[in-house]
Write an enzyme that holds these catalytic residues in place. Structure first.
Site, PDB file in Angstrom:
ATOM      1  N   LYS A  93      36.540  46.675  45.264  1.00 36.19           N
ATOM      2  CA  LYS A  93      36.107  45.289  45.094  1.00 36.19           C
ATOM      3  C   LYS A  93      34.978  45.360  44.073  1.00 36.19           C
ATOM      4  O   LYS A  93      33.796  45.477  44.418  1.00 36.19           O
ATOM      5  CB  LYS A  93      35.658  44.710  46.441  1.00 36.19           C
ATOM      6  CG  LYS A  93      35.583  43.200  46.422  1.00 36.19           C
ATOM      7  CD  LYS A  93      35.502  42.654  47.826  1.00 36.19           C
ATOM      8  CE  LYS A  93      34.994  41.226  47.845  1.00 36.19           C
ATOM      9  NZ  LYS A  93      35.784  40.276  47.064  1.00 36.19           N
TER      10      LYS A  93
HETATM   11  N1  PMP Z   1      41.760  39.207  46.729  1.00 31.50           N
HETATM   12  C1  PMP Z   1      40.641  39.015  46.006  1.00 31.50           C
HETATM   13  C2  PMP Z   1      40.709  39.101  44.517  1.00 31.50           C
HETATM   14  C3  PMP Z   1      39.435  38.739  46.650  1.00 31.50           C
HETATM   15  O1  PMP Z   1      38.325  38.538  45.948  1.00 31.50           O
HETATM   16  C4  PMP Z   1      39.412  38.634  48.068  1.00 31.50           C
HETATM   17  C5  PMP Z   1      38.126  38.312  48.765  1.00 31.50           C
HETATM   18  N2  PMP Z   1      37.395  39.478  49.023  1.00 31.50           N
HETATM   19  C6  PMP Z   1      40.606  38.846  48.768  1.00 31.50           C
HETATM   20  C7  PMP Z   1      41.760  39.135  48.069  1.00 31.50           C
HETATM   21  C8  PMP Z   1      40.625  38.788  50.270  1.00 31.50           C
HETATM   22  O2  PMP Z   1      39.895  39.865  50.811  1.00 31.50           O
HETATM   23  P1  PMP Z   1      39.166  39.753  52.226  1.00 31.50           P
HETATM   24  O3  PMP Z   1      40.155  39.184  53.169  1.00 31.50           O
HETATM   25  O4  PMP Z   1      38.820  41.173  52.539  1.00 31.50           O
HETATM   26  O5  PMP Z   1      37.989  38.883  52.049  1.00 31.50           O
END
Ligand code: PMP
Length: 296
Positions: free
Chosen positions: A159
């Site tokens: 991330k």
């Molecule tokens: N894809 C992207 C590009 C994101 O930024 C997020 C948010 N973190 C997600 C998917 C979903 O991830 P999560 O459920 O871990 O928040």
């Protein structure tokens, strides 16, 4: 948000091991991460005073840094404790939290191992990512021109800040055309995800969702898969093409910020948020509540 710019709020930000006044939490102009995208972060939410799946977020953060070839100078236990301390210090129970680690400003070359790694955590109230009226009706998506890159052209499992460049461009293009957000395809033309959330489609008791082989396998996505299985829904993870959109009756996106949000439209395709989506929205709302509270 009430119109107050995010950097002009009051409160305390945990910054390299100590609390700094919100407005004083600053970085230098020559910060490597600002120039080259060498930052990793988490988006996590606290409900009733507890961060949902905190350790999973912390582990993902540490792993994102590893993928970007740096080490956050705190252990998982220390990061978890710091997140909890941020909530307490700011007297927050329900909040969005942003831990972030980045390469600093001692050197600006592309060789960056000599740079110190910084780490900070901010938290604030952020109840709904989309406007509540849009959220209930279902949001409107349009397919973006930008595509999620191939795994050998971007560190997709991290991330990482730099990966969001095309998300912002896609979101701007979508909102300029009157949509809420964008649906991004991948380098092969397969359905990938939205700009900050994963996507699911329903037909005949089955939930179909793209295999996360070039985009983030969200923690909310994994949670919702578990909740759906427990409710007797069959999960089908596979390569999905945009030509298939007409075959589904319900669609929703998942993510820490958006939680479970129904989708009403993707360009010319219409979806009717109904039982499956609403039952998973409710199941997710129940799941995120602190466990001891839920047991009472
Ligand atoms: N894809 C992207 C590009 C994101 O930024 C997020 C948010 N973190 C997600 C998917 C979903 O991830 P999560 O459920 O871990 O928040």
């Amino acid at each position: 948000m009430a119109g107050i710019p995010l950097d002009q709020r009051d409160g305390w930000i945990w910054f390299d091991g100590e609390f700094v006044e919100w407005r004083e939490a600053k970085v230098h102009l020559l910060t490597h991460a600002l120039h080259y995208g060498s930052g990793v972060f988490e988006g996590q939410r606290a409900y009733g005073g507890q961060v949902f799946k905190l350790r999973q977020h912390t582990d993902r953060l540490l792993n994102s840094a590893r993928i970007l070839d740096f080490k956050i100078p705190y252990s998982a236990d220390e990061i978890d404790a710091a997140c909890e301390a941020v909530l307490k210090k700011n007297e927050l129970t329900d909040a969005y939290m942003r831990p972030i680690a980045w390469r600093g400003s001692h050197e600006l070359g592309l060789y960056a191992r000599g740079n110190p790694v910084h780490f900070a955590i901010a938290a604030w109230e952020w109840p709904s990512y989309f406007k509540p009226e849009e959220r209930l009706k279902g949001i409107r998506l349009t397919v973006a021109d930008w595509r999620r890159p191939a795994p050998d052209t971007s560190p997709y499992a991290a991330k990482a800040t730099g990966l969001y460049m095309i998300c912002t461009l896609s979101k701007h293009a979508a909102t300029d055309r009157g949509y809420t957000d964008a649906l991004m395809l991948d380098y092969r033309g397969q359905i990938a995800e939205s700009t900050g959330s994963n996507i699911f489609f329903h037909r005949d008791g089955e939930l179909h969702t793209p295999t996360p082989d070039c985009f983030l396998d969200g923690i909310t996505r994994q949670t919702v898969i578990g909740l759906a299985k427990a409710r007797g829904l069959k999960i089908v993870e596979r390569a999905m093409m945009p030509e298939e959109l007409a075959d589904f009756d319900e669609c929703f996106v998942t993510g820490t910020a958006v939680e479970v949000t129904p989708v009403a439209e993707i360009d010319e395709h219409r979806f009717t948020p109904s039982e499956v989506t609403t039952s998973l929205m409710e199941a997710y709302s129940a799941e995120v509540q602190p466990k001891q509270a839920a047991a009472e």
